[in-house]
Design a protein around this motif. Structure first.
Motif, PDB file in Angstrom:
ATOM      1  N   GLN A 273      -2.322  21.506  39.897  1.00 28.21           N
ATOM      2  CA  GLN A 273      -2.031  20.515  40.933  1.00 28.21           C
ATOM      3  C   GLN A 273      -0.533  20.225  41.028  1.00 28.21           C
ATOM      4  O   GLN A 273       0.014  20.085  42.126  1.00 28.21           O
TER       5      GLN A 273
ATOM      6  N   ALA B  23      -6.307  22.241  35.392  1.00 25.88           N
ATOM      7  CA  ALA B  23      -6.303  21.729  36.768  1.00 25.88           C
ATOM      8  C   ALA B  23      -5.085  20.856  37.062  1.00 25.88           C
ATOM      9  O   ALA B  23      -4.507  20.950  38.157  1.00 25.88           O
TER      10      ALA B  23
ATOM     11  N   ARG C 215     -13.172  28.608  33.191  1.00 23.19           N
ATOM     12  CA  ARG C 215     -13.143  27.769  31.988  1.00 23.19           C
ATOM     13  C   ARG C 215     -12.996  28.621  30.734  1.00 23.19           C
ATOM     14  O   ARG C 215     -13.306  29.804  30.723  1.00 23.19           O
TER      15      ARG C 215
ATOM     16  N   ALA D 175      -7.677  27.347  39.796  1.00 29.06           N
ATOM     17  CA  ALA D 175      -7.592  26.774  38.455  1.00 29.06           C
ATOM     18  C   ALA D 175      -8.979  26.538  37.879  1.00 29.06           C
ATOM     19  O   ALA D 175      -9.941  26.295  38.620  1.00 29.06           O
ATOM     20  N   SER D 176      -9.045  26.603  36.574  1.00 25.69           N
ATOM     21  CA  SER D 176     -10.210  26.106  35.862  1.00 25.69           C
ATOM     22  C   SER D 176     -10.368  24.641  36.251  1.00 25.69           C
ATOM     23  O   SER D 176      -9.387  23.958  36.555  1.00 25.69           O
ATOM     24  N   ASP D 177     -11.586  24.150  36.210  1.00 21.55           N
ATOM     25  CA  ASP D 177     -11.805  22.742  36.553  1.00 21.55           C
ATOM     26  C   ASP D 177     -11.534  21.803  35.379  1.00 21.55           C
ATOM     27  O   ASP D 177     -11.630  20.586  35.541  1.00 21.55           O
TER      28      ASP D 177
ATOM     29  N   THR E 278     -10.442  24.873  42.608  1.00 20.38           N
ATOM     30  CA  THR E 278     -10.934  24.920  41.233  1.00 20.38           C
ATOM     31  C   THR E 278     -12.194  25.774  41.177  1.00 20.38           C
ATOM     32  O   THR E 278     -12.978  25.817  42.123  1.00 20.38           O
ATOM     33  N   ASP E 279     -12.334  26.461  40.042  1.00 16.00           N
ATOM     34  CA  ASP E 279     -13.462  27.364  39.849  1.00 16.00           C
ATOM     35  C   ASP E 279     -13.870  27.296  38.379  1.00 16.00           C
ATOM     36  O   ASP E 279     -13.113  27.723  37.509  1.00 16.00           O
TER      37      ASP E 279
ATOM     38  N   THR F 192      -5.446  28.863  33.864  1.00 17.83           N
ATOM     39  CA  THR F 192      -6.691  28.941  33.116  1.00 17.83           C
ATOM     40  C   THR F 192      -6.425  28.814  31.620  1.00 17.83           C
ATOM     41  O   THR F 192      -5.474  28.145  31.213  1.00 17.83           O
TER      42      THR F 192
END
Length: 189
Positions: free
Chosen positions: A61, A57, A78, A50-52, A73-74, A139
């Motif tokens: 979750q 996120a 974004r 997931a995007s942070d 998360t990565d 994302t």
């Protein structure tokens, strides 16, 4: 056909819709998170990335909790950074400036914001390090479009031509290589 399935999901609606929410870390709606969990209930995947940003996120979750899977998360996933426009409704951005941006986001990026090619480069980097297993990435619309540019060679005009609503899932079969390539398997809204 060799490869693996990659499911790209756009997060659910944010609490403040209608804004240029690039790096603005807006809250997702509870209904949007629940809709994301439901949207992927029939899909098979072994990993979740997931995007942070919270709107992505938190949905990841909730999906992970339902599947008993971890989330990685990565920040490369974004949304495009809209710079000075980030967090604003489009009605508060000078119409000719945003028009130039939509026409050519590399030549006319938002003031202090990110160029389209930069978004494509960072998403391409994330794709190159993708685990070779069925994966769900939660994302943003821009990052999904950047993935399609990277994997399928779509140009910016082609990418802006289709609707990608909140909660939509695009499934691709990824063929490994340098660079990786893909085949569209389906879009669920």
């Amino acid at each position: 056909m060799s490869g693996f399935l990659l499911h790209l999901m756009r997060h659910g609606p944010p609490e403040t819709p209608g804004r240029l929410m690039g790096r603005t870390d807006g809250e997702p709606t509870a209904e949007g998170i629940a809709a994301c969990v439901e949207q992927v209930s029939e899909l098979a995947f072994d990993a979740i990335i997931a995007s942070d940003l919270r709107r992505a996120a938190l949905a990841a979750q909730a999906i992970a909790a339902a599947r008993n899977l971890p989330v990685r998360t990565d920040p490369r996933w974004r949304e495009l950074d809209f710079g000075a426009w980030d967090g604003l409704p489009t009605s508060q951005v000078e119409p000719s400036a945003i028009g130039r941006f939509w026409e050519d986001p590399d030549r006319f990026p938002p003031p202090g914001g990110e160029r389209w090619s930069s978004l494509v480069a960072r998403v391409s980097s994330a794709l190159e390090e993708m685990p070779a297993c069925q994966t769900l990435v939660v994302t943003h619309g821009g990052a999904i479009r950047a993935a399609l540019a990277s994997l399928l060679g779509f140009d910016q005009r082609q990418l802006w031509a289709f609707d990608l609503p909140c909660g939509a899932v695009l499934s691709l079969r990824i063929r490994q290589g340098t660079p990786p390539s893909a085949q569209i398997m389906g879009l669920w809204q």
